[in-house]
Design an enzyme around this catalytic site. Structure first.
Site, PDB file in Angstrom:
ATOM      1  N   HIS A  35      45.466  31.630 -39.949  1.00 26.58           N
ATOM      2  CA  HIS A  35      44.366  32.074 -39.092  1.00 26.58           C
ATOM      3  C   HIS A  35      44.430  33.573 -38.814  1.00 26.58           C
ATOM      4  O   HIS A  35      45.391  34.257 -39.138  1.00 26.58           O
ATOM      5  CB  HIS A  35      44.357  31.288 -37.780  1.00 26.58           C
ATOM      6  CG  HIS A  35      45.589  31.449 -36.938  1.00 26.58           C
ATOM      7  ND1 HIS A  35      45.800  32.537 -36.118  1.00 26.58           N
ATOM      8  CD2 HIS A  35      46.686  30.659 -36.781  1.00 26.58           C
ATOM      9  CE1 HIS A  35      46.963  32.403 -35.497  1.00 26.58           C
ATOM     10  NE2 HIS A  35      47.518  31.262 -35.886  1.00 26.58           N
ATOM     11  N   CYS A  88      52.306  28.921 -36.750  1.00 28.49           N
ATOM     12  CA  CYS A  88      51.308  29.054 -37.796  1.00 28.49           C
ATOM     13  C   CYS A  88      51.501  30.343 -38.589  1.00 28.49           C
ATOM     14  O   CYS A  88      52.444  31.093 -38.372  1.00 28.49           O
ATOM     15  CB  CYS A  88      49.909  29.008 -37.189  1.00 28.49           C
ATOM     16  SG  CYS A  88      49.438  27.362 -36.636  1.00 28.49           S
TER      17      CYS A  88
END
Length: 360
Positions: free
Chosen positions: A313, A329
């Site tokens: 992301h 992440c």
């Protein structure tokens, strides 16, 4: 990892499951030509009345002396960064200052071009960059009414989720921030190139990085994530290297996974849901959802992976990519995440490689 709702969109809809590092509830599908980022704004003709720094960036080369202060903006490094960005070896935020992300981008470029891999700005590097792309590295851009109008969000500390959840969108906070990200630049460099410029006034002419095409030349079928150095590499079906990006990959507390996953779906403009019952960071005592926008905690793009809670992301802090740990992440600059998200499709392989994730 920053959310509790997991995107699991399959073709036309989305099924939700509880997780810790995905965006909030969001209908999404793999990007197509209709959902790919728009073309870069057209630059105005180059003007001769640029600042001394802008002129120095445009004319920098192997013989350009480095600044006495290594933390000061170097015209030569700014030019190298723009050329690397255009070659799709992203240095992250173009700031004209040396650092890990620039070194990694140079090493990747050197390896791809068969040069000595040392991460240094050598005459051979200059020669290869300029032979591949000798065009101007700056363009002139005229600020529009839309640039000046925004809308812009209130500036809120990045860890104040309760205050962020009250906003209608997590937009940029100033025209300077919006323009810097649009042209892949650090705000300090953009300001230094344009001393005295009013970035909130339509009609103002500014010097910006001259970027290449936003779209990758082919679809991404494999993504390699190097946890040891903090780097993402994208490949096509013929195993050609398409792009290289700096990345924050997990943390000591929440390391990124190992082995092979796949892309599940891509969500432009994801929301972000915080659930304290699932997370070990943050102060809110109740569940809340933060609206979409480039300053959302997962940035402007979410690439969902086939392991609960994990994704690739964007970020509201591009200059901190590969310099501060994530919550498990893979974090890219917004512009790199958008480029990758527009080219990758459901089912693309994602391989986590290398040593344990960097701690920041």
């Amino acid at each position: 990892m920053p959310s509790t709702l997991r995107l699991a969109a399959l073709m036309a809809g989305c099924a939700l499951a509880t997780v810790a590092c995905s965006p909030g509830e969001q209908k999404a599908k793999a990007p197509s030509a209709a959902t790919a980022p728009a073309a870069a704004p057209k630059a105005a003709p180059v003007q001769a009345d640029r600042s001394p720094l802008a002129q120095a960036v445009e004319t920098a080369g192997p013989q350009t002396a480095p600044p006495a202060d290594p933390t000061a903006i170097s015209p030569a490094l700014a030019r190298v960064q723009v050329l690397l960005d255009r070659a799709r070896f992203s240095p992250g935020s173009i700031d004209g200052v040396t650092g890990t992300n620039l070194k990694l981008a140079i090493e990747a470029f050197q390896q791809a071009r068969g040069l000595t891999v040392d991460g240094e700005v050598t005459p051979d590097l200059w020669k290869a960059l300029i032979e591949a792309d000798g065009g101007p590295v700056l363009s002139d851009y005229v600020i529009t009414e839309a640039d000046a109008a925004g809308p812009y969000s209130k500036l809120i500390p990045k860890d104040d989720y309760e205050a962020m959840a009250k906003l209608p969108a997590l937009s940029y906070t100033t025209p300077l921030e919006a323009l810097a990200e649009r042209f892949h630049m650090d705000e300090a460099l953009l300001s230094a190139l344009n001393p005295g410029a009013d970035f909130g006034k339509a009609g103002t002419r500014i010097a910006v990085a001259a970027l290449g095409p936003r779209e990758l030349p082919a679809k991404v079928t494999r993504i390699d994530i190097d946890k040891g150095i903090g780097q993402v590499r994208a490949f096509d079906a013929q195993d050609n290297l398409l792009a290289v990006y700096p990345a924050t990959v997990g943390s000591t507390e929440r390391p990124a996974p190992s082995g092979e996953l796949a892309v599940n779906t891509v969500a432009p403009r994801p929301t972000y849901t915080y659930d304290p019952s699932r997370l070990t960071f943050g102060k809110p005592k109740g569940k809340l959802t933060i609206k979409a926008g480039p300053n959302n905690p997962v940035g402007s793009t979410w690439i969902d992976l086939t392991k609960d809670t994990y994704g690739i992301h964007g970020t509201p802090d591009p200059k901190l990519v590969n310099k501060r740990a994530s919550h498990g992440c893979v974090r890219l600059t917004n512009w790199d995440a958008e480029q990758l998200g527009a080219a990758v499709e459901k089912g693309a392989k994602v391989r986590f490689l290398g040593a344990e994730a960097r701690a920041g």
